[in-house]
Design an enzyme around this catalytic site. Structure first.
Site, PDB file in Angstrom:
ATOM      1  N   LYS A  41     -23.403  23.189  -5.248  1.00 26.65           N
ATOM      2  CA  LYS A  41     -24.545  22.668  -4.383  1.00 26.65           C
ATOM      3  C   LYS A  41     -24.622  23.557  -3.146  1.00 26.65           C
ATOM      4  CE  LYS A  41     -25.694  18.451  -6.886  1.00 26.65           C
ATOM      5  NZ  LYS A  41     -24.603  18.016  -7.581  1.00 26.65           N
ATOM      6  N   ASP A  62     -26.722  26.160   2.652  1.00 24.81           N
ATOM      7  CA  ASP A  62     -26.485  26.756   4.024  1.00 24.81           C
ATOM      8  C   ASP A  62     -27.235  28.078   3.910  1.00 24.81           C
ATOM      9  OD1 ASP A  62     -25.711  27.150   6.569  1.00 24.81           O
ATOM     10  OD2 ASP A  62     -23.857  25.730   6.073  1.00 24.81           O
TER      11      ASP A  62
HETATM   12  O1  S5P Z   1     -29.598  15.090  -9.694  1.00 26.04           O
HETATM   13  C1  S5P Z   1     -28.485  15.304  -9.816  1.00 26.04           C
HETATM   14  C2  S5P Z   1     -27.939  16.264  -9.877  1.00 26.04           C
HETATM   15  C3  S5P Z   1     -26.588  16.742 -10.285  1.00 26.04           C
HETATM   16  S1  S5P Z   1     -25.866  18.098 -10.710  1.00 26.04           S
HETATM   17  N1  S5P Z   1     -27.722  14.343 -10.304  1.00 26.04           N
HETATM   18  C4  S5P Z   1     -26.582  14.254 -10.944  1.00 26.04           C
HETATM   19  O2  S5P Z   1     -25.892  13.446 -11.287  1.00 26.04           O
HETATM   20  N2  S5P Z   1     -25.615  15.345 -10.955  1.00 26.04           N
HETATM   21  C5  S5P Z   1     -24.497  15.800 -11.292  1.00 26.04           C
HETATM   22  O3  S5P Z   1     -24.474  15.255 -12.646  1.00 26.04           O
HETATM   23  C6  S5P Z   1     -23.331  14.837 -10.503  1.00 26.04           C
HETATM   24  O4  S5P Z   1     -22.785  15.646  -9.437  1.00 26.04           O
HETATM   25  C7  S5P Z   1     -22.437  14.524 -11.507  1.00 26.04           C
HETATM   26  O5  S5P Z   1     -21.236  15.580 -11.803  1.00 26.04           O
HETATM   27  C8  S5P Z   1     -22.957  14.647 -12.910  1.00 26.04           C
HETATM   28  C9  S5P Z   1     -23.309  13.322 -13.388  1.00 26.04           C
HETATM   29  O6  S5P Z   1     -22.343  12.500 -13.912  1.00 26.04           O
HETATM   30  P1  S5P Z   1     -22.454  11.222 -14.523  1.00 26.04           P
HETATM   31  O7  S5P Z   1     -20.978  10.484 -14.546  1.00 26.04           O
HETATM   32  O8  S5P Z   1     -23.175  10.269 -13.788  1.00 26.04           O
HETATM   33  O9  S5P Z   1     -22.903  11.444 -15.977  1.00 26.04           O
END
Ligand code: S5P
Length: 260
Positions: free
Chosen positions: A94, A97
Site C-alpha cells: 500500500k 507517498d
Molecule cells: O480494504 C482492504 C484492503 C486490503 S488489501 N481490506 C483488507 O482487509 N485488505 C487486506 O486483506 C488486509 O491487509 C489483510 O491482509 C487481508 C484481509 O485479511 P482477513 O484476515 O481479514 O481475511
C-alpha cells in the site's frame, strides 16, 4: 465488453500488461480466483502456508514487514514455491507517498520488493506520481500494481469521487496498473482485475473494523474477480482444505456469473 460477463481466458487478450496476462492465464489454467492473504509473522510459517495452499491459489498476498525474522532467503524460497505451484506473489505494501519516496521504498531498504513481488498495492491518494515512481524501478521485469480504491473496513474514507479518481488513474497508467482493490463493481473494463478482500464464510466482522462477505457474495453481488481470504484460511485447523473450499466456492460463483 462487460468485465463481469467475460471469461478470464478471453480477458487475457484485452491487455498487453505482462502481469495481468500471466494472472489471467493462471486463473484459467488452475481454475482459481483465490488469493490467500498470508498474514503470518514467522518465515517458516509463511513458507509452510505457501506450500499448503499453493495448489489452490492464483496469488499469494504478503505483508512482508510483519515477519519478525525476515531474510532474503525467505523470499528466494517463496519464489521457488510460487514457480512450483504456478502462482504469483503480491506484496500488499500500500505505497502512498510521492513518486521519489515510493521508488526508493520499492527498490531498496531491507525488503527490495521490486526484486521478488510480481504485484504491489498503492493508494490513489498521492496522485499518479506513486505509479510512475514504482514503474521507474521495474527495469524491464514484468511488474504491476493494484490501486486500493475502496476498502473493506468500517468508516473508510474512500468516497465515490475518490473511486472515480482511482479509475481514471488506472486508465491513464494501464501499462503498470492491473486493477483495483474494491468492494463493488467499480469498473466494467475487462482489462482491469478487481480484487476483493474482507471475505470469509460464517463470520461478518472482526473486533477492529474488518467487514466480511462470503466468496459467493463477493463475486456475484460485488463484482470481485479475485477474492482475498486471510484468516478464514490461515486460522483454520486445516488451511489446505479451507483453501480448496474457498477456491471451489469462488470459482463456481465466477462460472455462474459469466453464464447467467
Ligand atoms: O480494504 C482492504 C484492503 C486490503 S488489501 N481490506 C483488507 O482487509 N485488505 C487486506 O486483506 C488486509 O491487509 C489483510 O491482509 C487481508 C484481509 O485479511 P482477513 O484476515 O481479514 O481475511
Amino acid at each position: 465488453m462487460d468485465r463481469l460477463k467475460c471469461t478470464f481466458e478471453s480477458r487475457e487478450s484485452t491487455t498487453v500488461q505482462p502481469v495481468s496476462r500471466k494472472l489471467f492465464n493462471i486463473m484459467s489454467a488452475k481454475q482459481s480466483n483465490l488469493c490467500v492473504a498470508a498474514d503470518v509473522t514467522k518465515s517458516a510459517e509463511l513458507l509452510s502456508l505457501a506450500e499448503k495452499v499453493g495448489p489452490y491459489i492464483c496469488l499469494l498476498k504478503t505483508h512482508i514487514d510483519i515477519l519478525s525474522d525476515f531474510s532474503t532467503e525467505v523470499v528466494e524460497e517463496l519464489k521457488n514455491i510460487a514457480v512450483k505451484h504456478n502462482f504469483l506473489i503480491f506484496e500488499d505494501r500500500k505505497f502512498g507517498d510521492i513518486g521519489n519516496t515510493v521508488a526508493t521504498q520499492y527498490s531498496g531498504g531491507p525488503f527490495n520488493i521490486v526484486d521478488w513481488a510480481d504485484l504491489v498495492t498503492v493508494h490513489g491518494l498521492p496522485g499518479d506520481g506513486v505509479i510512475k515512481g514504482l514503474g521507474s524501478c521495474a527495469s524491464g521485469q514484468p511488474r504491476g500494481c493494484i490501486i486500493v480504491s475502496q476498502m473493506s473496513s468500517s468508516g473508510t474514507l474512500t468516497s465515490d469521487e475518490y473511486i472515480k479518481g482511482c479509475c481514471k488513474m488506472a486508465e491513464e497508467n494501464a501499462h503498470f496498473v492491473i486493477g483495483f482493490v474494491a468492494q463493488s463493481n467499480i469498473s466494467k473494463d475487462p482489462r482491469f482485475i478487481v480484487f476483493t478482500p474482507g471475505v470469509q464464510s460464517g463470520c461478518t466482522s472482526d473486533v477492529l473494523g474488518q467487514q466480511y462477505v462470503t466468496p459467493r457474495a463477493a463475486v456475484l453481488e460485488r463484482g470481485a474477480d479475485v477474492v482475498i481470504v486471510g484468516r478464514g484460511i490461515t486460522k483454520s485447523d486445516d488451511p489446505c482444505s479451507a483453501a480448496k473450499h474457498y477456491k471451489e466456492e469462488a470459482f463456481k460463483a465466477y462460472q455462474e456469473r459469466i453464464t447467467s
